[in-house]
Design a protein around this motif. Structure first.
Motif, short mmCIF file in Angstrom:
data_model
loop_
_atom_site.label_atom_id
_atom_site.label_comp_id
_atom_site.label_asym_id
_atom_site.label_seq_id
_atom_site.Cartn_x
_atom_site.Cartn_y
_atom_site.Cartn_z
N GLY A 25 -13.85 47.31 -23.28
CA GLY A 25 -15.12 47.61 -23.68
C GLY A 25 -15.47 46.74 -24.89
N ALA A 26 -14.59 45.78 -25.44
CA ALA A 26 -14.53 45.21 -26.53
C ALA A 26 -15.95 44.35 -26.53
N LEU A 82 -9.79 57.44 -19.98
CA LEU A 82 -9.01 56.29 -20.15
C LEU A 82 -8.63 56.32 -21.64
N LEU A 83 -9.66 56.49 -22.49
CA LEU A 83 -9.09 56.54 -24.00
C LEU A 83 -8.06 57.36 -24.11
N ASP A 84 -7.64 58.37 -23.29
CA ASP A 84 -6.26 59.25 -23.51
C ASP A 84 -5.28 58.46 -22.96
N LEU A 103 -9.78 51.45 -24.29
CA LEU A 103 -11.37 51.67 -25.07
C LEU A 103 -12.16 51.06 -23.99
N LEU A 104 -13.24 51.90 -23.59
CA LEU A 104 -14.43 51.30 -22.57
C LEU A 104 -15.52 51.43 -23.34
N ALA A 105 -16.75 50.93 -23.02
CA ALA A 105 -17.79 50.98 -23.37
C ALA A 105 -18.74 51.51 -22.24
#
Length: 485
Positions: free
Chosen positions: A130-131, A434-436, A440-442
Motif C-alpha cells: 500500500g506504499a 494482513l497487517l497482522d 501494510l495495505l492501503a
C-alpha cells in the motif's frame, strides 16, 4: 488453553514464556502504539480473531480485556471492541459513530511506511503493497551525490549555508524549472514560480493564501486522504466529486459550484492517485470553463506526472495559469528525503504564496535546491525519469499478473505506479488481517473523503511482487469470504 492452541499460534522470540492472551494483546498493542491501527478502528470480532489466530474465543476475550485494562481499546455494546480515542478528544455518541477521523487514517499509513523505512521500532512489517512511493533501491543514483560534491567544490559550504536562500526559491532552480515546465507546455517565468518543501507544503500554503475557514473546496472521490486531512484541518468544507476514467464528474462539479460557491478544487490530471486515470482533453476543457464561470481556482497536483508514459493534457498548460496553480515535487522521482517542491501560478498569486512561505519557514534549503537545479540542467533527472518509467512498466506487468491470479479485479486499466482494484471483501478487515501478517495495505477508506468502507484498495505495483504476500492475500480473502457466507 489447549495443546492445539499452543501448536497453532507460533509466537516469535519476544513471545516465549508468555500466555497466548498476553501475546495477542501485545501484538495489537504494538500496532496501536505505532498508530498502524487508527483511533476508532474496530478490532476483529472475537470469533474472527479466534479463527485467525487458531485459539479459543475465551483466549481472545482475555486478550481484549487486557487491552481494555491498558486503556487502549473500549468495548461498545453489541458492536465490539474499538481502538480508544484519547481522553482529550470528545467521545462520539454511539448513534453518531462513523468512520475514524480522516487525519488518523492518513497518518496510520504514513507511519507504517516510515516504520518500515527506519526499521527501529517497526512492528514486524514485511512488505508495503500500500506504499505511496517507489522502492528505495530504485532511487539509488550516483548523480545526486555527484551534484552535491560539485556544488560544494564550486560554491563552498559557507556560501550555501551561512545565508538564507531567496524567499521565492533559489534563482538557479527557478530558471531550470522554467525549462522543465516549458517542456510540458506550461509557460511560466521565474517570477511565476515558488519553491517549497514538497507538494504537501505547496497545498498547505495555497489553502492559507486563498481560502478561509468555512470555505468549500472540491475534492476528487476517490482521492488522497492526506490532502483531505490537510484541508479539513484548515477548517475547509470538503465537497466530494466522483472521479471517473476521463476525469472528475463534471455535472457534480457544476452542481457544487452553483449551490456552494467553492473557493478551490484540487485535481490530478495525470496518473490520478489512487486510480491511475488521466484526464481527457474534453473533460479538461469543460472543467476550466466551469472554473471561469464560477470563479474557483484549480490546484493541479502533478506529483506522479513524471511517471506518466503517455501524453496527457495539463490544465495549467491549457489555461496559461489564469485560473490554475500547478504543484509538483521531486521526491517521487529523486529521493523522498529531498523535500523540494514547486508552485507555478500568476505573479500576483506567487507574491501571496511567498508571504505565506516566509511566515511558515522563511526560505528553502539552498543546497538541496541547487542540487536539483544542477540535475535538471545536466539532464540527469530526465534520464532518471525514463529509467524509472521503463522499470515500472516491467514491474506493473508482473504485479498485474499476480493480482489477477489471486482473484483481484482492476477498476481501470493499470497505469503508472498504482492500481485501483476490487478485492471482493471488506478492504478494512483485509488490511487488518494482513497487517497482522506483516503487510501494510492501503484500503479504499483511505481515499474516500467521507471515510466510507469499501471492497477496493490501492496497489503499489513495485511493492507487490512478493509471491509470499499474494499467498497471504489469497488465504485471507478466502477466509473473509467464508466467514461472510
Amino acid at each position: 488453553m489447549t495443546e492445539t492452541e499452543t501448536a497453532i499460534f507460533q509466537p516469535g522470540a519476544a513471545g516465549r514464556g508468555q500466555t497466548l492472551q498476553t501475546q495477542i494483546a501485545a501484538r495489537f498493542a504494538q500496532q496501536i502504539h505505532a498508530q498502524l491501527l487508527a483511533q476508532g478502528s474496530r478490532l476483529p470480532s472475537v470469533r474472527a480473531c479466534a479463527r485467525q489466530q487458531g485459539v479459543s474465543p475465551q483466549t481472545v476475550v482475555a486478550a481484549y480485556d487486557l487491552l481494555q485494562a491498558q486503556g487502549l481499546v473500549e468495548a461498545r455494546p453489541k458492536r465490539g471492541f474499538f481502538v480508544r480515542t484519547p481522553r482529550h478528544q470528545p467521545p462520539v455518541a454511539a448513534a453518531q459513530a462513523g468512520p475514524p477521523p480522516l487525519p488518523t487514517h492518513a497518518t496510520a499509513l504514513m507511519r507504517g511506511m516510515f516504520a518500515q523505512m527506519h526499521a527501529v521500532g517497526s512492528p514486524g512489517l514485511r512488505g508495503m503493497p500500500g506504499a505511496g512511493t517507489l522502492p528505495a533501491a530504485w532511487l539509488q543514483t550516483p548523480a545526486l551525490t555527484q551534484a552535491v560534491r560539485r556544488l560544494l567544490r564550486r560554491d563552498g559550504v559557507d556560501a550555501i549555508s551561512l545565508e538564507y536562500g531567496h524567499p521565492q526559491g533559489d534563482p538557479q532552480l527557478r530558471d531550470a524549472l522554467c525549462q522543465l515546465l516549458a517542456a510540458l507546455d506550461v509557460r511560466a517565468q521565474p517570477g511565476q514560480i515558488m519553491t517549497c518543501m514538497g507538494a504537501t507544503q505547496a497545498l498547505d500554503l495555497i489553502t492559507r493564501a486563498f481560502a478561509r475557514p468555512g470555505d468549500a473546496v472540491l475534492v476528487e472521490q476517490p482521492g488522497w486522504s492526506a490532502q483531505f486531512a490537510q484541508l479539513a484541518q484548515s477548517g475547509l468544507q470538503l465537497l466530494p466529486v466522483p472521479r471517473g476514467a476521463d476525469g472528475p464528474d463534471l455535472e457534480r462539479v457544476a452542481h457544487w459550484a452553483r449551490v456552494r460557491k467553492p473557493r478551490l478544487m484540487v485535481v490530478v490530471s495525470r496518473l490520478h492517485n489512487p486510480t491511475g486515470h488521466s484526464m481527457s482533453m474534453a473533460s479538461a476543457h469543460r472543467l476550466l470553463q466551469l472554473a471561469r464561470e464560477h470563479g474557483f481556482l484549480i490546484v493541479e497536483d502533478d506529483v506522479y506526472g513524471p511517471l506518466c508514459e503517455q501524453p496527457s493534457p495539463l490544465l495549467s498548460a491549457m489555461d496559461a495559469l489564469e485560473h490554475t496553480l500547478f504543484i509538483s515535487g521531486f521526491s517521487k522521482l529523486l529521493a523522498p528525503g529531498w523535500r523540494v517542491g514547486m508552485v507555478a501560478a500568476s505573479r500576483e498569486r506567487i507574491e501571496l504564496l511567498t508571504d505565506q512561505k516566509l511566515l511558515a519557514n522563511l526560505t528553502s534549503p539552498v543546497l538541496t535546491e541547487r542540487a536539483v537545479a544542477f540535475l535538471l540542467n545536466q539532464g540527469a533527472l530526465r534520464r532518471q525519469g525514463q529509467h524509472l518509467r521503463e522499470r515500472l512498466a516491467r514491474a506493473r506487468k508482473q504485479a498485474v499478473r499476480l493480482a489477477l491470479e489471486s482473484g483481484c479485479r482492476f477498476e481501470s486499466p493499470p497505469q503508472g505506479l498504482f492500481g485501483w482494484l476490487d478485492t471482493g471483501v471488506d478492504a478494512d478487515l483485509l488490511a487488518q488481517r494482513l497487517l497482522d501478517r506483516g503487510y501494510l495495505l492501503a484500503p479504499g477508506r483511505l481515499f474516500d473523503p467521507q471515510g466510507m468502507s469499501t471492497t477496493r484498495m490501492r496497489l503499489n505495483f513495485p511493492h507487490a511482487l512478493d509471491a509470499a504476500f499474494w499467498k497471504a492475500y489469497a488465504a485471507e480473502t478466502a477466509a473473509l469470504r467464508k466467514s461472510r457466507g
